[in-house]
Design an enzyme around this catalytic site. Structure first.
Site, short mmCIF file in Angstrom:
data_model
loop_
_atom_site.label_atom_id
_atom_site.label_comp_id
_atom_site.label_asym_id
_atom_site.label_seq_id
_atom_site.Cartn_x
_atom_site.Cartn_y
_atom_site.Cartn_z
N ASP A 103 0.72 -1.39 -0.04
CA ASP A 103 -0.12 -0.10 0.02
C ASP A 103 0.83 1.21 -0.10
O ASP A 103 0.48 2.12 -0.73
CB ASP A 103 -0.83 0.20 1.16
CG ASP A 103 -2.18 -0.87 0.94
OD1 ASP A 103 -2.32 -1.23 -0.15
OD2 ASP A 103 -2.90 -1.31 2.20
N TYR A 138 -12.84 -1.61 -4.44
CA TYR A 138 -13.13 -0.20 -3.84
C TYR A 138 -14.22 0.21 -4.71
O TYR A 138 -14.60 0.05 -5.96
CB TYR A 138 -12.17 0.78 -3.72
CG TYR A 138 -10.92 0.41 -2.47
CD1 TYR A 138 -11.10 -0.68 -1.78
CD2 TYR A 138 -10.37 1.53 -2.06
CE1 TYR A 138 -10.20 -0.70 -0.65
CE2 TYR A 138 -9.61 1.41 -1.11
CZ TYR A 138 -9.31 0.41 -0.45
OH TYR A 138 -8.77 0.26 0.76
#
Length: 470
Positions: A149, A402
């Site tokens: 990330d 997402y």
């Protein structure tokens, strides 16, 4: 014919050809200058034409002189007013496709960035797709390990909506491994979070220039929305989290004007967890549907007023919309408390439509696959299970990820309400597939006055790539 006569003859012919050529040029120029402008459909030869393109590419001044165009690139002037964005959301009966970038399919042979967390935000003249790059390209050795990330190589960049995140059209926005962006009617504001986990910094950019900063206040991975922030009458709002992802953290709402922070408030939410809020303007307030990464399979709801007062709770609907989650039949819903006992989660969204709610969710209860959007009667205010509409966007045989919200401003649509829109990220590669990389593409949908048939607008890239076979 003697040699002298031959020379004289050749010279005479050559001279005649030269004279003829000069006469032809004179005739051509005479026709161009005198005859063609006489046609009422053509502009005069030395007229200056301004061409303004409805995109952030260029404005041209084209000076036409005879058969020559002189092109001068001009800086796009600023808008002279802020967007209002106090209108209510338009009522949506369904959601129609707005754009699809196909970035991973194109990236198998094109110069396309490895990305995650794409989102869309709009100005009065255009919508742009923002994304967090990994500082590497698809099908390249530097894509190895991009499942991570946070790294110093991640940057926020943007392209015009529908374009793939390619190196030729992308615009740099900020150094960031977490971000948000929005337009106030005059300029873009972007916020990029970067730096070490314990001392991360959020840098506010306005019109491409750094204008303010927010330092980590809890020392535990300062982060923000990964979707559009919200501007109302020149003031822009966003939500940030600092603290653990699996227990109580700290949450703040911020307000800025022209890139300078003019207010912030601590959001008290004991027992609840807020991350990655998806926000939109509605009737002069900012409405957010967020992610509970601690326990809840229902989504937190945060409503922010212009003075930064707020109301916080959970989406009331009696259907869960986070992933992972339990069975719909076993879920009761709550307007105030987290329900369920499923840790982790995924960024998602919802739209208030009066007392009803449109809520997006993965089709799978356990993994990020498939995507559907449901309309629940009275789901914004009651623990209702009454599903009155359902639309499939990605079938359950394909990966999703997402999702988040944005609106089309009235300056774009010429309507008297804000069109609700959402995007769905489709993650490919690690950890679900046998590749050395992780990236995503997206599909974008906007509310319309008609019902739209179910279909699957999935990513469609054929994996593995060449780099994965080496």
């Amino acid at each position: 014919m003697n040699p002298n006569q031959k020379i004289i003859t050749i010279g005479s012919v050559s001279l005649g050809l030269v004279v003829l050529n000069i006469l032809l040029h004179i005739v051509s120029i005479t026709i161009t200058v005198l005859v063609l402008p006489g046609n009422g459909n053509n502009p005069s030869c030395n007229e200056t034409v301004i061409r303004e393109y409805n995109e952030t590419v260029r404005i041209e001044r084209v000076t036409q002189w005879h058969n020559t165009n002189v092109i001068e690139y001009l800086e796009r002037p600023e808008s002279d007013h802020f967007m209002n964005n106090t209108e209510s959301l338009c009522d949506a009966k369904g959601f129609a496709p707005f754009s699809k970038d196909n970035g991973i399919r194109i990236g198998s042979r094109g110069h396309v960035f490895v990305i995650r967390e794409p989102f869309v935000s709009c100005s009065p003249t255009e919508c742009r797709t923002f994304f967090l790059t990994q500082g590497s390209l698809l099908n390249d050795k530097h894509s190895n390990g991009t499942v991570k990330d946070r790294s110093p190589y991640r940057t926020l960049m943007s392209v015009q909506i529908g374009q793939s995140p390619n190196v030729y059209q992308a615009r740099f926005e900020a150094v960031a491994w977490s971000a948000t962006a929005c337009h106030d009617g005059k300029k873009w504001m972007t916020i990029g979070v970067t730096g070490p986990d314990a001392k991360a910094v959020a840098v506010v950019h306005y019109g491409g220039i750094p204008t303010d900063v927010i330092n980590s206040w809890a020392g535990d991975i300062l982060r923000t929305q990964e979707s559009s922030c919200t501007c109302i009458q020149g003031e822009c709002y966003w939500v940030m989290t600092d603290g653990p992802a699996n227990r109580q953290a700290q949450y703040r709402a911020f307000k800025a004007k022209q890139g300078k922070i003019i207010g912030q408030t601590e959001i008290s939410f004991n027992g609840g967890h807020i991350e990655e809020c998806s926000c939109y303007p509605n009737e002069g307030k900012v409405e957010c549907v967020c992610r509970d990464n601690w326990t809840g399979t229902n989504r937190p709801v945060l409503v922010i007023s212009p003075d930064l007062s707020y109301r916080v709770g959970y989406l009331c609907a009696g259907l869960p919309s986070d992933t992972p989650r339990g069975e719909d039949s076993q879920f009761t819903g709550s307007c105030t408390s987290p329900m369920g006992n499923q840790g982790y989660g995924v960024k998602g969204f919802g739209f208030r439509q009066g007392n009803d709610v449109w809520m997006g969710r993965t089709i799978s209860r356990t993994s990020r696959s498939g995507f559907e959007i449901l309309k629940v009667r009275n789901g914004w205010v009651q623990n209702s299970k009454e599903q009155i509409k359902r639309q499939v966007v990605v079938d359950n045989l394909n990966w999703s990820g997402y999702s988040g919200s944005f609106t089309l401003p009235v300056e774009l649509t010429k309507r008297n309400c804000l069109v609700p829109c959402f995007w769905v990220e489709m993650i490919r590669g690690k950890p679900e597939e046998k590749t050395i990389w992780t990236s995503s593409s997206s599909i974008v949908m906007c509310g319309v006055d008609h019902e739209i048939a179910d279909w699957s607008w999935h990513d469609g890239a054929i994996l593995p790539f060449d780099i994965d076979k080496m």
